[in-house]
Design a protein around this motif. Structure first.
Motif, PDB file in Angstrom:
ATOM      1  N   ALA A 188     -20.845  24.398 -68.084  1.00 49.41           N
ATOM      2  CA  ALA A 188     -19.580  24.764 -66.974  1.00 49.41           C
ATOM      3  C   ALA A 188     -19.613  26.219 -67.046  1.00 49.41           C
ATOM      4  CB  ALA A 188     -18.474  24.142 -67.039  1.00 49.41           C
ATOM      5  N   ASP A 247     -25.020  25.054 -64.673  1.00 47.90           N
ATOM      6  CA  ASP A 247     -24.754  24.062 -65.534  1.00 47.90           C
ATOM      7  C   ASP A 247     -24.652  23.829 -67.090  1.00 47.90           C
ATOM      8  OD1 ASP A 247     -27.911  21.930 -65.262  1.00 47.90           O
ATOM      9  OD2 ASP A 247     -27.311  23.924 -66.063  1.00 47.90           O
ATOM     10  N   SER A 248     -24.892  24.976 -67.717  1.00 46.68           N
ATOM     11  CA  SER A 248     -24.961  25.558 -69.017  1.00 46.68           C
ATOM     12  C   SER A 248     -23.416  25.360 -69.578  1.00 46.68           C
ATOM     13  CB  SER A 248     -25.739  26.792 -69.247  1.00 46.68           C
ATOM     14  OG  SER A 248     -25.468  26.935 -70.874  1.00 46.68           O
ATOM     15  N   ASN A 250     -30.733  24.650 -62.130  1.00 48.54           N
ATOM     16  CA  ASN A 250     -29.392  24.897 -62.899  1.00 48.54           C
ATOM     17  C   ASN A 250     -28.379  25.607 -62.165  1.00 48.54           C
ATOM     18  OD1 ASN A 250     -31.844  25.583 -64.989  1.00 48.54           O
ATOM     19  ND2 ASN A 250     -30.715  23.887 -65.493  1.00 48.54           N
ATOM     20  N   LEU A 275     -25.513  25.684 -59.653  1.00 49.87           N
ATOM     21  CA  LEU A 275     -24.751  24.716 -58.954  1.00 49.87           C
ATOM     22  C   LEU A 275     -24.048  25.232 -57.645  1.00 49.87           C
ATOM     23  CD1 LEU A 275     -23.022  23.055 -62.090  1.00 49.87           C
ATOM     24  CD2 LEU A 275     -25.089  22.323 -60.801  1.00 49.87           C
ATOM     25  N   TYR A 284     -32.187  31.656 -65.024  1.00 49.77           N
ATOM     26  CA  TYR A 284     -31.404  30.434 -64.539  1.00 49.77           C
ATOM     27  C   TYR A 284     -32.369  29.899 -63.407  1.00 49.77           C
ATOM     28  CZ  TYR A 284     -27.550  32.021 -67.319  1.00 49.77           C
ATOM     29  OH  TYR A 284     -26.740  32.273 -68.371  1.00 49.77           O
TER      30      TYR A 284
END
Length: 398
Positions: free
Chosen positions: A365, A362-363, A346, A348, A342
């Motif tokens: 949530a 962000d994948s 990506n 958050l 990640y």
């Protein structure tokens, strides 16, 4: 004698815990007044009191400036305060050398850091380096505002705790201070010979200990470079079998076959004429190409990772979390593979609570949760790398 004891007690108090803001100016004035007194010229007792008061005054200034201690002083520190003597510490480097420094009860990691970087090593840039405390080779970074003497207190407390828990066994806690690189970005360290030397040995230790995953062809090349560095040009008459054992000039996790030994010696012979500086530059060029070079390695237990196609349930117990300039990567040593990755765009959010690090990505949530005892350092690294990559004030990371 009573005045001397009072002066020593004042040293203990000032040298360990700062006075309140309301008291400090009165205490400082009193200490300065006493330090200037000479009751009788040649009176050894009066001069001793004056010396103790002068020491107390200097410690008071530094204590007010640097703040309060977190831990009770160790016995060695109390003895140094009583004797108005400096405390000697050794700061170690990964090439097995060290530097001796004088500190006192108020010395912070920031002060030692700058002495090491600018005076002892003459680094052109110390950005990204840090000081670690090591208890029996278990390392933990020391914050720049923390006191070196608190590490000594931790060591003494740990020694007492182990002695009480295991009354019939002898335990020795070995405290070391270690100076090494913590934050890595794309920089050419070859322009600074001092930094090149430090990073060369740090990279070698990471490979040789198995903390930095390294394919066999790179292991072979690095082993050949170690031979050239230590012995100079290849000589067929020199017996080298002893150095081809695991942990010597071959990493500890490698069991070299006859074929691998021959390949290492063949590459070694091809390095004839290469001097030490060239070898170190070549080594760094090689390891910088490794996917996980410069990443901090943490053993974790993954609670949930929704990419089930990448991480089988039986692998979750044996994953390592790597934190570096590109974000976080989950690595599985048994299969020699990065099973999930990640980048910072990506990630958050991140947090640490009750022994568990949470990474919001962000994948879909997704929130990844991992158990670890090193959550504070993981979060600190994520913050520092994020700051460096977004605003690029790299020199401010220290």
């Amino acid at each position: 004698q009573m005045c001397i004891r009072d002066s020593i007690n004042a040293e203990y108090g000032v040298g360990t815990f700062p006075p309140s803001p309301r008291l400090v100016k009165y205490l400082a004035a009193f200490v300065l007044e006493v330090s200037g007194r000479i009751v009788k010229k040649g009176d050894a007792a009066a001069q001793n009191i004056s010396r103790l008061s002068s020491f107390c005054s200097e410690i008071l200034k530094r204590k007010v400036m640097n703040g309060a201690r977190k831990l009770v002083p160790s016995l060695n520190e109390l003895k140094a305060i009583k004797d108005t003597a400096p405390i000697l510490i050794r700061v170690s480097f990964l090439d097995e050398t060290s530097k001796t420094l004088r500190i006192d009860s108020t010395t912070t990691a920031q002060e030692v850091f700058h002495v090491i970087a600018s005076q002892k090593l003459n680094l052109k840039s110390a950005a990204g380096f840090a000081i670690y405390e090591s208890f029996n080779n278990i390392e933990q970074r020391i914050g720049m505002s923390e006191f070196l003497c608190d590490s000594m207190s931790k060591c003494e407390a740990l020694q007492r705790s182990l002695a009480a828990k295991h009354k019939n066994a002898e335990f020795t806690v070995d405290l070391k201070f270690v100076f090494k690189k913590r934050i890595f970005v794309d920089r050419d360290e070859s322009a600074d010979p001092a930094q090149l030397e430090l990073l060369f040995w740090q990279a070698n230790k990471a490979v040789w200990s198995g903390l930095l995953p390294c394919p066999s062809d790179v292991v072979k090349t690095l082993s050949a470079m170690r031979f050239q560095l230590n012995f100079g040009d290849y000589n067929e008459g020199r017996a080298l079998d002893e150095f081809l054992k695991p942990g010597r000039f071959v990493p500890s996790f490698v069991q070299p076959s006859t074929e691998l030994k021959q390949q290492i010696l063949r590459e070694y012979s091809q390095l004839a004429g290469t001097d030490g500086l060239q070898l170190k530059k070549m080594c760094m060029q090689t390891v910088r190409r490794l996917p996980l070079y410069g990443y901090a390695n943490f053993y974790v237990k993954v609670q949930n990772l929704q990419r089930n196609t990448l991480v089988e349930n039986q692998q979750r117990e044996n994953l390592n979390l790597f934190v570096g300039k590109e974000g976080v990567k989950f690595y599985h040593f048994a299969t020699d593979s990065i099973v999930a990755s990640y980048g910072f765009p990506n990630l958050l959010n991140w947090s640490y609570n009750d022994g568990e690090v949470s990474l919001a990505v962000d994948s879909q949530a997704e929130t990844i949760q991992v158990e670890t005892k090193e959550g504070n350092e993981i979060i600190s690294l994520l913050k520092d790398y994020s700051s460096a990559l977004h605003s690029n004030p790299y020199s401010e990371l220290i």
